[in-house]
Design a protein around this motif. Sequence first.
Motif, PDB file in Angstrom:
ATOM      1  N   THR A  11      45.959  40.804  41.371  1.00 28.17           N
ATOM      2  CA  THR A  11      45.215  39.526  41.622  1.00 28.17           C
ATOM      3  C   THR A  11      46.049  38.396  40.484  1.00 28.17           C
ATOM      4  O   THR A  11      46.017  38.764  39.324  1.00 28.17           O
ATOM      5  CB  THR A  11      43.895  39.736  41.041  1.00 28.17           C
ATOM      6  N   GLU A  12      46.618  37.393  41.242  1.00 24.70           N
ATOM      7  CA  GLU A  12      47.312  36.621  40.768  1.00 24.70           C
ATOM      8  C   GLU A  12      46.352  35.785  39.452  1.00 24.70           C
ATOM      9  O   GLU A  12      45.169  35.393  40.084  1.00 24.70           O
ATOM     10  CB  GLU A  12      47.997  35.690  41.476  1.00 24.70           C
ATOM     11  N   CYS A  13      46.723  35.458  38.392  1.00 32.04           N
ATOM     12  CA  CYS A  13      46.198  34.815  37.240  1.00 32.04           C
ATOM     13  C   CYS A  13      46.888  33.815  36.831  1.00 32.04           C
ATOM     14  O   CYS A  13      48.200  33.784  37.037  1.00 32.04           O
ATOM     15  CB  CYS A  13      45.732  35.845  36.232  1.00 32.04           C
ATOM     16  N   ASN A  14      46.195  33.022  36.140  1.00 32.96           N
ATOM     17  CA  ASN A  14      47.070  31.632  35.544  1.00 32.96           C
ATOM     18  C   ASN A  14      46.275  31.595  34.203  1.00 32.96           C
ATOM     19  O   ASN A  14      45.679  30.756  33.908  1.00 32.96           O
ATOM     20  CB  ASN A  14      47.114  30.415  36.070  1.00 32.96           C
ATOM     21  N   PRO A  15      46.755  32.506  33.024  1.00 30.94           N
ATOM     22  CA  PRO A  15      46.045  32.457  32.034  1.00 30.94           C
ATOM     23  C   PRO A  15      46.648  31.545  30.726  1.00 30.94           C
ATOM     24  O   PRO A  15      47.737  31.139  30.935  1.00 30.94           O
ATOM     25  CB  PRO A  15      46.171  33.903  31.336  1.00 30.94           C
ATOM     26  N   LEU A  68      45.862  43.012  37.442  1.00 26.74           N
ATOM     27  CA  LEU A  68      46.144  41.615  37.335  1.00 26.74           C
ATOM     28  C   LEU A  68      47.436  41.321  37.083  1.00 26.74           C
ATOM     29  O   LEU A  68      48.227  42.353  36.651  1.00 26.74           O
ATOM     30  CB  LEU A  68      45.438  41.163  36.003  1.00 26.74           C
ATOM     31  N   SER A 101      52.149  37.830  28.594  1.00 25.38           N
ATOM     32  CA  SER A 101      50.625  37.818  29.267  1.00 25.38           C
ATOM     33  C   SER A 101      50.000  38.927  29.386  1.00 25.38           C
ATOM     34  O   SER A 101      48.677  38.872  29.612  1.00 25.38           O
ATOM     35  CB  SER A 101      50.853  36.988  30.346  1.00 25.38           C
ATOM     36  N   THR A 122      51.544  40.557  44.355  1.00 26.63           N
ATOM     37  CA  THR A 122      50.201  40.326  45.119  1.00 26.63           C
ATOM     38  C   THR A 122      49.675  40.586  46.404  1.00 26.63           C
ATOM     39  O   THR A 122      48.991  41.318  46.798  1.00 26.63           O
ATOM     40  CB  THR A 122      49.626  38.684  44.909  1.00 26.63           C
ATOM     41  N   SER A 147      41.219  39.418  28.481  1.00 22.47           N
ATOM     42  CA  SER A 147      40.069  38.765  29.424  1.00 22.47           C
ATOM     43  C   SER A 147      38.903  39.647  29.743  1.00 22.47           C
ATOM     44  O   SER A 147      37.959  39.279  29.989  1.00 22.47           O
ATOM     45  CB  SER A 147      40.889  38.425  30.794  1.00 22.47           C
ATOM     46  N   ALA A 152      50.412  37.888  36.295  1.00 23.11           N
ATOM     47  CA  ALA A 152      50.603  36.539  35.979  1.00 23.11           C
ATOM     48  C   ALA A 152      51.915  36.162  35.608  1.00 23.11           C
ATOM     49  O   ALA A 152      52.750  36.978  35.138  1.00 23.11           O
ATOM     50  CB  ALA A 152      49.636  36.040  34.517  1.00 23.11           C
ATOM     51  N   SER A 203      46.814  37.905  27.071  1.00 23.06           N
ATOM     52  CA  SER A 203      45.878  37.066  27.850  1.00 23.06           C
ATOM     53  C   SER A 203      45.141  38.037  28.808  1.00 23.06           C
ATOM     54  O   SER A 203      43.793  38.124  28.867  1.00 23.06           O
ATOM     55  CB  SER A 203      46.529  35.864  28.620  1.00 23.06           C
ATOM     56  N   LEU A 204      45.808  38.660  29.762  1.00 23.70           N
ATOM     57  CA  LEU A 204      45.006  39.405  30.757  1.00 23.70           C
ATOM     58  C   LEU A 204      44.317  40.602  30.321  1.00 23.70           C
ATOM     59  O   LEU A 204      43.368  40.809  30.774  1.00 23.70           O
ATOM     60  CB  LEU A 204      46.423  40.058  31.565  1.00 23.70           C
TER      61      LEU A 204
END
Length: 426
Positions: free
Chosen positions: A192-196, A253, A231, A186, A238, A255, A234-235
Amino acid sequence: MHDIRFIRENPDDFDAALARRGLEPLAGKLRTLDEQRRLLTTQLQEAQSRRNEASKAIGQAMSQGDKERAEALKAEVAEIKAMMPGLEEQEKALGEELNAALAIIPNLPADDVPQGEDESDNVEVSSWGEKRDFAFTPLEHADLAPPLGMDFETGTKLSGARFTFLRGDMARLHRAIAQFMLDQQTRENGYTECNPPVLVNDDAMFGTDKLPKFAEDSFRTTDNRWLIPTSEVSLTASVAGEIIDDLAEPLRLTAHTLCFRSEAGSAGKDTRGFIRQHQFEKVELVSICKPEDSEAEHERMTACAEGILQALDLPYRKVLLCTGDMGFGARKTYDLEVWLPGQGAYREISSCSNTGAFQARRMNTRYRPEGGKKTDFVHTLNGSGLAVGRTLVAVLENYQEEDGSVIVPDVLAPYMGGVEILRSRQ
């Protein structure tokens, strides 16, 4: 998913690319299904057009007092209405059959992917780092780690084979590695940090090419959700169904998540230790970009993963996978293989793939160039930046000392609360 128009217009090229994957020709079968579906579509359109014309003509005949013609037209309209549901059903069935056939065909390899049958045909692109010269015989992590807090027995007691319970400084080191990776990706590399979510639906799994082919490799819940194998699912999902404006710069992205794999096809492989687990953690990298940017983005993503290994001073090599070892959805893949002195071998720690428009077609994700009206499919890429558990294994084996302790790498010190050495808990 493949573009049926490309197959329709370039059947020989499509079959030649499949042959590089070791598959029999499929263009003929797919084109036949497509022609049958398109013929039914044309018949439906003609029937609809004729029904509209006849319905309009009924009113004209009535206004002219031509009852006989009006009745004939009514009969024709009724016949068309009765026929159309059957045509629609046939068209839908053929469309579903065509899509099902397309859904299980792997991506076509890029031109520069080497031909080969398995991992023995992969090509080493580069290597980095100096292998440590040990004054003693280094241990494998499965023998070294238990006194330090890697508890295989409790993991098995709680959950069965391929589960591990980490304790004390071992658990903290595992967390430190993940935190370092996230900060690096990051703060230094612009992700960009995500929490999916780690539970996803069928659409997310299908869109990222995990269904239908790899259903047995994943865990499914009783309410028909899936535990993510990575992930990436998920990423990438999205942006499913979206039209992204411009994409002047790739969307990047990352995560850190739990991941779950049944390892259905790995019976007998890596049964000792922390290498191949049903539950593990990864810091994933995903990029969504314009087609013309994807090759450069692939190189950049791989370099971002390499940067973690270099910061940890872990020797590794970069390998270009051959056609026979490449994943289902990939058109080109680099594997990073870290040196494990206890095993005396290189082991995969990251896989970075360019899937081209393969996933984007399955997800129906497009972009609109700045100032343009026409949209096009994006390209998607994914990679491990890195697999946390395997990085822990690499740190343990490369930083071990003769007394069974392990030195904490300098870059991880800020995350370890003053702990500089892992020592036996026994």
